[in-house]
Design a protein around this motif. Structure first.
Motif, PDB file in Angstrom:
ATOM      1  N   ALA A   8       0.828  -1.211   0.000  1.00 51.30           N
ATOM      2  CA  ALA A   8       0.000   0.000   0.000  1.00 51.30           C
ATOM      3  C   ALA A   8       0.862   1.260   0.000  1.00 51.30           C
ATOM      4  CB  ALA A   8      -0.931  -0.003   1.203  1.00 51.30           C
ATOM      5  N   LYS A   9       2.029   1.195   0.632  1.00 51.46           N
ATOM      6  CA  LYS A   9       2.909   2.361   0.691  1.00 51.46           C
ATOM      7  C   LYS A   9       3.630   2.609  -0.634  1.00 51.46           C
ATOM      8  CE  LYS A   9       3.698   1.824   5.664  1.00 51.46           C
ATOM      9  NZ  LYS A   9       4.695   1.530   6.724  1.00 51.46           N
ATOM     10  N   LEU A  10       3.610   1.608  -1.498  1.00 56.42           N
ATOM     11  CA  LEU A  10       4.301   1.722  -2.785  1.00 56.42           C
ATOM     12  C   LEU A  10       3.399   2.236  -3.891  1.00 56.42           C
ATOM     13  CD1 LEU A  10       6.251  -1.680  -2.724  1.00 56.42           C
ATOM     14  CD2 LEU A  10       7.120   0.594  -2.105  1.00 56.42           C
ATOM     15  N   GLY A  11       2.105   2.422  -3.596  1.00 59.80           N
ATOM     16  CA  GLY A  11       1.194   2.837  -4.647  1.00 59.80           C
ATOM     17  C   GLY A  11      -0.146   3.270  -4.102  1.00 59.80           C
ATOM     18  N   VAL A  12      -1.186   3.018  -4.892  1.00 53.45           N
ATOM     19  CA  VAL A  12      -2.545   3.427  -4.549  1.00 53.45           C
ATOM     20  C   VAL A  12      -3.365   2.198  -4.169  1.00 53.45           C
ATOM     21  CG1 VAL A  12      -4.679   4.487  -5.405  1.00 53.45           C
ATOM     22  CG2 VAL A  12      -2.451   5.426  -6.083  1.00 53.45           C
ATOM     23  N   ARG A  13      -4.065   2.281  -3.054  1.00 54.44           N
ATOM     24  CA  ARG A  13      -5.022   1.228  -2.703  1.00 54.44           C
ATOM     25  C   ARG A  13      -6.420   1.745  -3.020  1.00 54.44           C
ATOM     26  NH1 ARG A  13      -3.700   3.642   2.154  1.00 54.44           N
ATOM     27  NH2 ARG A  13      -5.457   4.226   3.513  1.00 54.44           N
ATOM     28  N   PHE A  14      -7.148   0.977  -3.787  1.00 56.27           N
ATOM     29  CA  PHE A  14      -8.498   1.353  -4.193  1.00 56.27           C
ATOM     30  C   PHE A  14      -9.479   0.753  -3.190  1.00 56.27           C
ATOM     31  CE2 PHE A  14      -5.988   2.018  -7.931  1.00 56.27           C
ATOM     32  CZ  PHE A  14      -6.562   3.123  -8.531  1.00 56.27           C
ATOM     33  N   THR A  33       9.047  -1.885 -12.475  1.00 49.58           N
ATOM     34  CA  THR A  33       8.050  -2.945 -12.335  1.00 49.58           C
ATOM     35  C   THR A  33       6.766  -2.372 -11.749  1.00 49.58           C
ATOM     36  OG1 THR A  33       9.757  -4.626 -11.983  1.00 49.58           O
ATOM     37  CG2 THR A  33       7.523  -5.173 -11.287  1.00 49.58           C
ATOM     38  N   THR A  34       5.682  -2.553 -12.469  1.00 51.75           N
ATOM     39  CA  THR A  34       4.361  -2.195 -11.965  1.00 51.75           C
ATOM     40  C   THR A  34       3.771  -3.424 -11.288  1.00 51.75           C
ATOM     41  OG1 THR A  34       4.023  -0.605 -13.749  1.00 51.75           O
ATOM     42  CG2 THR A  34       2.055  -1.386 -12.597  1.00 51.75           C
ATOM     43  N   ILE A  35       3.166  -3.231 -10.132  1.00 52.21           N
ATOM     44  CA  ILE A  35       2.631  -4.341  -9.345  1.00 52.21           C
ATOM     45  C   ILE A  35       1.128  -4.162  -9.191  1.00 52.21           C
ATOM     46  CG2 ILE A  35       2.756  -5.573  -7.147  1.00 52.21           C
ATOM     47  CD1 ILE A  35       5.559  -4.263  -6.780  1.00 52.21           C
ATOM     48  N   VAL A  36       0.396  -5.218  -9.485  1.00 55.51           N
ATOM     49  CA  VAL A  36      -1.062  -5.228  -9.336  1.00 55.51           C
ATOM     50  C   VAL A  36      -1.424  -6.348  -8.376  1.00 55.51           C
ATOM     51  CG1 VAL A  36      -3.279  -5.332 -10.542  1.00 55.51           C
ATOM     52  CG2 VAL A  36      -1.234  -4.547 -11.759  1.00 55.51           C
ATOM     53  N   GLY A  67       4.190   0.769  -7.697  1.00 54.61           N
ATOM     54  CA  GLY A  67       5.451   0.670  -8.422  1.00 54.61           C
ATOM     55  C   GLY A  67       5.524   1.620  -9.594  1.00 54.61           C
ATOM     56  N   ALA A  68       6.150   1.160 -10.672  1.00 54.44           N
ATOM     57  CA  ALA A  68       6.407   1.998 -11.837  1.00 54.44           C
ATOM     58  C   ALA A  68       5.115   2.555 -12.418  1.00 54.44           C
ATOM     59  CB  ALA A  68       7.154   1.187 -12.893  1.00 54.44           C
ATOM     60  N   GLY A  84       1.349   5.515  -1.483  1.00 53.45           N
ATOM     61  CA  GLY A  84       0.851   5.537  -0.121  1.00 53.45           C
ATOM     62  C   GLY A  84      -0.525   6.159   0.032  1.00 53.45           C
ATOM     63  N   LYS A  85      -1.208   6.390  -1.076  1.00 48.33           N
ATOM     64  CA  LYS A  85      -2.493   7.070  -1.036  1.00 48.33           C
ATOM     65  C   LYS A  85      -3.656   6.078  -1.173  1.00 48.33           C
ATOM     66  CE  LYS A  85      -0.618  11.208  -0.945  1.00 48.33           C
ATOM     67  NZ  LYS A  85      -0.722  12.093   0.235  1.00 48.33           N
TER      68      LYS A  85
END
Length: 503
Positions: free
Chosen positions: A29-35, A331-334, A367-368, A374-375
């Protein structure tokens, strides 16, 4: 990195769950957006996964059950998400369950896979499948579950509205093929024998295994994915890790059960009056919690949490591998789940319902390409958005023009950006010999659900601002008539457009 798990509503620390322990998903969650308001299209494995992977709604794929092959019901030139990456020069591979498997009976087989999507596959079977299934504790037996469903007077699994071109597969639920050998849904692969407890794909059961992480199926899934990443670290790649847990049976190493004290487990609030608040088709069982005692209920939830924490540990191994291989920058992470999982809300368990806990699904994009790290995004989104999002994010050429979702890329830089798109979920029932479909529209504040054509079998309307537990069905309230009409018009318009497109 495309990570999926089976049967997970957002019982995750970063989503606000006060008990469940998910340090690695919290790290993600800190590495990207949590929906925080993401929803699946259909709360059943095959329809949900098919819809996400094709970018087409279930009424276009014609997959409403566990048996239909979408390659026989949609145009031959449909391009799945991994196929699109393949066409753009990426190595595509999967380990574990991405398309449909009967879980756990087909662990160790290709499941109901789409061969055109992958250049390499791994489908291990661990100690949980080969040994521990004979040792499970039943919190609710299959007999009690089936009895509750029978009392509800409809078929549990789906609309069972088979497309004319689909064929019935006698081995689809652990039966035997022409040779008498149990075979997987591909019609060829021998499957492991059942334990003395039979097929555990429905039973609420679990076991604190004496096996370590490394002998469990999902550990092997992560291990396979890591090996593929290492081999192709210098190539563009789309590698999918499909974890079988936290789907029942909840079989994971005992140390994950030890993370939870039964006294800390919070049971969902339930009033028997809830079983009559919505139309009868809204419920899977008329027997609250399948008749479990409070002790059994707590033990079942603890086992579910243990399975979530075990999957979380495997996600951590994938994240560690990306860091160790110095691939973090590109690297994009899903991370997603196929559908939710109810643990006593409205007295119900599992999925195939249109209540929030059944269709509410975690989604992380990190990620990328994701700048809002973190939002939280509180816009209402859906699985159909994933295909066009990754296509835009990775600048892929040849993206199909008939996808039903919209790219989430604007929300990856500004999670509060304007977004006026609801999500649509659906699920089928059978009453007597006739199929009935329920459709549900979710906005940021409301859910409107209609059962049957022209809502002939009933309606639901919930205001989550004042009623977060869906206790007050406002569908028949005169004061809500205008709101209901507006939401129903939107639901019918979007559903019609999806039925008419993509074919």
């Amino acid at each position: 990195m495309f990570i999926c798990c089976d049967d997970l509503t957002p019982r995750i620390g970063s989503f606000g769950d006060p008990v469940v322990k998910t340090p690695n998903l919290d790290r993600l969650a800190k590495l990207g957006v949590r929906f925080e308001r993401n929803y699946c299209q259909y709360p059943l494995c095959a329809p949900s996964r098919t819809s996400l992977m094709t970018g087409l709604a279930p009424d276009t794929t014609k997959v409403w059950d566990l048996n239909t092959d979408f390659r026989k019901t949609v145009p031959a030139d449909v391009v799945t998400l991994p196929q699109l990456f393949q066409k753009n020069g990426y190595f595509t591979a999967r380990a574990g369950k991405i398309y449909h498997y009967n879980n756990p009976s087909e662990i160790g087989t290709p499941g109901f896979d789409d061969a055109a999507s992958w250049q390499a596959c791994s489908y291990p079977a661990g100690y949980d499948r080969t040994h521990d299934e004979g040792l499970v504790t039943f919190y609710a037996s299959q007999e009690k579950i089936f009895a509750g469903m029978a009392a509800a007077q409809y078929n549990r699994a789906a609309a069972r509205t088979s497309h004319p071109d689909s064929k019935s597969l006698p081995w689809s639920h652990g039966g035997k093929g022409p040779s008498g050998i149990r075979i997987a849904q591909d019609g060829r692969t021998p499957t492991l024998p059942f334990s003395k407890n039979g097929d555990l794909g429905i039973a609420i059961a679990g076991h604190a295994s004496d096996g370590g992480d490394e002998v469990m199926t999902d550990y092997m899934v992560a291990e396979s994915a890591i090996a593929m990443i290492e081999e192709h670290r210098n190539d563009p790649w789309f590698i999918a890790s499909g974890f079988f847990r936290p789907h029942v049976p909840f079989i994971v190493p005992s140390k994950y059960f030890d993370l939870y004290d039964l006294s800390d487990i919070q049971l969902p609030p339930f009033d028997p009056a809830e079983l009559t608040a919505a139309p009868h088709l809204a419920y899977l069982s008329s027997n609250p919690n399948y008749g479990m005692s409070e002790q059994q209920h707590r033990e079942a939830i603890r086992a579910h949490y243990a399975a979530i924490s075990f999957v979380d540990a495997q996600v951590g191994r994938l994240l560690d591998a990306i860091t160790r291989l110095e691939l973090s920058e590109n690297t994009t992470i899903v991370f997603w789940s196929d559908h939710g999982f109810m643990v006593g809300e409205h007295g119900q368990w599992e999925k195939t319902m249109l209540f929030d806990a059944s269709v509410h699904v975690p989604l992380f994009l990190a990620g990328a390409g994701v700048s809002a790290k973190g939002k939280a995004c509180r816009r209402t989104v859906e699985h159909l958005n994933i295909h066009p999002t990754l296509a835009e994010l990775c600048e892929l050429e040849g993206t199909p023009g008939n996808l039903h979702g919209r790219s989430l890329v604007p929300l990856l830089s500004n999670p509060d950006a304007p977004w006026e798109h609801p999500s649509i979920s659906q699920v089928g029932r059978r009453i007597g010999t006739g199929p009935v479909m329920g459709y549900s529209l979710r906005t940021e504040r409301y859910r409107y659900t209609m059962w049957g054509e022209n809502a002939a079998e009933g309606e639901e309307l919930y205001d989550y601002e004042s009623d977060p537990h869906e206790v007050k069905n406002l569908a028949q309230s005169a004061s809500s008539a205008d709101l209901k009409s507006k939401l129903r018009d939107s639901l019918e318009r979007i559903s019609r457009s999806r039925k008419a497109s993509g074919v």
